[in-house]
Design a protein around this motif. Structure first.
Motif, mmCIF file in Angstrom:
data_model
loop_
_atom_site.group_PDB
_atom_site.id
_atom_site.type_symbol
_atom_site.label_atom_id
_atom_site.label_comp_id
_atom_site.label_asym_id
_atom_site.label_seq_id
_atom_site.Cartn_x
_atom_site.Cartn_y
_atom_site.Cartn_z
ATOM 1 N N UNK A 277 0.833 -1.193 0.000
ATOM 2 C CA UNK A 277 0.000 0.000 0.000
ATOM 3 C C UNK A 277 0.880 1.260 0.000
ATOM 4 N N UNK A 278 0.600 2.149 -0.951
ATOM 5 C CA UNK A 278 1.351 3.387 -1.077
ATOM 6 C C UNK A 278 0.387 4.564 -1.050
ATOM 7 N N UNK A 279 0.899 5.719 -0.685
ATOM 8 C CA UNK A 279 0.130 6.946 -0.833
ATOM 9 C C UNK A 279 -0.160 7.158 -2.317
ATOM 10 N N UNK A 280 -1.289 7.776 -2.660
ATOM 11 C CA UNK A 280 -1.658 7.922 -4.080
ATOM 12 C C UNK A 280 -0.576 8.576 -4.925
ATOM 13 N N UNK A 281 0.092 9.609 -4.396
ATOM 14 C CA UNK A 281 1.114 10.290 -5.191
ATOM 15 C C UNK A 281 2.335 9.401 -5.398
ATOM 16 N N UNK A 282 2.598 8.496 -4.458
ATOM 17 C CA UNK A 282 3.690 7.538 -4.640
ATOM 18 C C UNK A 282 3.294 6.451 -5.628
ATOM 19 N N UNK A 283 2.079 5.942 -5.522
ATOM 20 C CA UNK A 283 1.611 4.889 -6.418
ATOM 21 C C UNK A 283 1.626 5.350 -7.872
ATOM 22 N N UNK A 284 1.391 6.627 -8.103
ATOM 23 C CA UNK A 284 1.376 7.155 -9.464
ATOM 24 C C UNK A 284 2.745 7.062 -10.123
ATOM 25 N N UNK A 285 3.812 7.008 -9.322
ATOM 26 C CA UNK A 285 5.180 6.969 -9.853
ATOM 27 C C UNK A 285 5.798 5.575 -9.815
ATOM 28 N N UNK A 286 5.032 4.593 -9.352
ATOM 29 C CA UNK A 286 5.597 3.251 -9.159
ATOM 30 C C UNK A 286 6.118 2.646 -10.459
ATOM 31 N N UNK A 287 5.322 2.698 -11.527
ATOM 32 C CA UNK A 287 5.723 2.044 -12.777
ATOM 33 C C UNK A 287 7.006 2.646 -13.330
ATOM 34 N N UNK A 288 7.135 3.968 -13.257
ATOM 35 C CA UNK A 288 8.345 4.595 -13.774
ATOM 36 C C UNK A 288 9.560 4.207 -12.941
ATOM 37 N N UNK A 289 9.417 4.171 -11.634
ATOM 38 C CA UNK A 289 10.539 3.762 -10.795
ATOM 39 C C UNK A 289 10.947 2.326 -11.108
ATOM 40 N N UNK A 290 9.981 1.436 -11.248
ATOM 41 C CA UNK A 290 10.320 0.043 -11.525
ATOM 42 C C UNK A 290 10.955 -0.113 -12.897
ATOM 43 N N UNK A 291 10.634 0.781 -13.839
ATOM 44 C CA UNK A 291 11.308 0.707 -15.137
ATOM 45 C C UNK A 291 12.787 1.036 -15.002
ATOM 46 N N UNK A 292 13.154 1.815 -13.979
ATOM 47 C CA UNK A 292 14.579 2.070 -13.738
ATOM 48 C C UNK A 292 15.260 0.815 -13.199
#
Length: 456
Positions: free
Chosen positions: A259-274
């Protein structure tokens, strides 16, 4: 339950949780010898740089403490793996040896050792621990290696969710053996002690890794859409912990899917692409073990690199180029052993394109000064910027450091932190004319392209 001891040979996997080799040894049910080998002699080995040696010291200290809490111990040995590991098997009467896989040139050392020990009746097993996907499992439609990141990562995601991370063993029935004292290895700098900035910036070890991960998830990931701005804390800084295996990509993947805060969840896919770019770099390394010395694009063997003037190279290394964002990045590197990723691309572009210095010279400097100097990511990234690597499109891109600074450090927070004299009379003039050198670089790239076309 086996009676002969098990050996766990640790390399770039300095953790007790999500460590498949350690888990397998414990589950075998015999006493466990955990050994770390400082191998600077095996064929294909690349000795660690100064910053990595500093990190390794702290990481081994932390690992020894973690093993002791579980009832185990860490033995330190030094020498060529082909000599030291069989000798340890004979010394302990071990019936099994476990390790987690490597993917560069040293995998030949591992394969030969596995064959030899198995022929002598020893159980030998290796495991995937440092990557989400084994490099040979992600191949293009033709069955070869991917040369472009986006389809590579798409193929990775199509395989489904990575495995869940393994818990740390509840206990380790440790068998202590003699070994070196860590201080005997002289990994820490003394005269001079240049590691003050590293000590202030980092906490090597699994505990520090997980603390960094939690800090990022809470504070950095919500800002990750601004990751290209070096003046704010929006990146994970997990790279050195990943490089030494104090934290696994499986642990990171699992944590950011909680579970992440909404603003963190929005960036999850981009971070995992790194994380995916790290996987891509290891895929390249697996197929080209000499990644730090051989161009991926062999037409670049004809590129007209110029021998750098010593004063010019030293100005780049120590942040005295007269180009503020470049100097800021190189000083951040020298002080803390780390540099913001966007700035890494900028300083590498200046060296390889504006100054026409062979990318291998820059890669070697980073290898010595980065705490996250990774055999795959460091070389692959330098080749990407130089244009000689995989997915280096457009290969002729020349980063304009002035425009990059205007875009990503508009309030000059990053530059002023690391180059406080930037507006003063003592700040040097640029060592290179950016416009003239860009034109020269493009001409050199066109010459290589023309030569490749005529040869093909």
């Amino acid at each position: 339950m086996a009676s002969s001891p098990s050996i766990v040979w640790l390399r770039d996997d300095l953790r007790v949780a999500d460590n498949p080799a350690l888990t397998a040894a414990v589950e075998r049910g015999a006493p466990v010898v955990v050994v770390f080998l400082l191998d600077e002699q095996s064929p294909g080995v690349r000795p660690l740089g100064g910053a990595s040696r500093w990190w390794l010291h702290g990481s081994l200290q932390s690992l020894a403490d973690d093993l002791a809490e579980l009832g185990g111990s860490l033995a330190l040995r030094r020498g060529a793996a082909a000599e030291v590991i069989p000798a340890l098997v004979a010394e302990t009467g071990a019936g099994a040896v476990y390790w987690n896989r490597r993917y560069g040139a040293l995998r030949d050392v591992d394969a030969a050792l596995k064959s030899r020990l198995r022929a002598e009746g020893v159980v030998v097993e290796s495991f995937g621990a440092s990557l989400l996907h084994e490099p040979w499992t992600i191949t293009s439609g033709s069955g070869g290696a991917y040369r472009v990141f986006t389809p590579f990562w798409r193929a990775c995601l199509a395989t489904g969710e990575p495995r869940s991370p393994l818990p740390a063993p509840a206990s380790v029935d440790g068998l202590a053996v003699a070994g070196d004292a860590l201080d005997e290895w002289a990994l820490l700098p003394t005269r001079p002690d240049w590691a003050t900035g590293l000590r202030e910036a980092w906490t090597p070890g699994a505990e520090g890794a997980h603390a960094r991960l939690e800090q990022f998830v809470e504070h950095g990931l919500p800002l990750y859409h601004r990751r290209d701005e070096p003046g704010i804390e929006a990146t994970s800084r997990l790279s050195p912990h990943l490089r030494f295996g104090e934290l696994s990509p499986h642990q990171i993947w699992a944590r950011v899917h909680e579970r992440l805060a909404p603003e963190a969840a929005a960036n999850r896919a981009k971070f995992l692409s790194e994380i995916g770019w790290r996987e891509f770099s290891y895929s390249i390394l697996f197929h080209q073990p000499q990644l730090a010395s051989v161009n991926v694009r062999r037409d670049f063997d004809a590129f007209p690199w110029e021998a750098p003037e010593p004063a010019v190279l030293e100005a780049w290394q120590h942040g005295r180029t007269g180009i503020p964002i470049v100097d800021a990045g190189m000083r951040q590197l020298w002080t803390s052993g780390w540099m913001h990723n966007r700035v890494r691309m900028i300083v590498a572009s200046l060296l390889t394109k504006n100054l026409l210095v062979d990318w291998r010279i820059g890669e070697a400097w980073f290898w010595d000064t980065l705490v996250d100097a990774d055999e795959a990511s460091n070389a692959a990234s330098w080749q990407w910027v130089a244009g000689s690597g995989a997915d280096a499109a457009p290969y002729f891109r020349v980063f304009n450091p002035v425009l990059q600074a205007d875009r990503f450090d508009p309030d000059r927070a990053y530059v002023q932190r690391w180059v406080p004299e930037v507006d003063g009379p003592e700040y040097p003039r640029p060592i290179v004319d950016l416009a003239v050198s860009r034109t020269r670089a493009l001409a050199a790239y066109e010459a290589v392209k023309a030569a490749a076309l005529s040869a093909g």
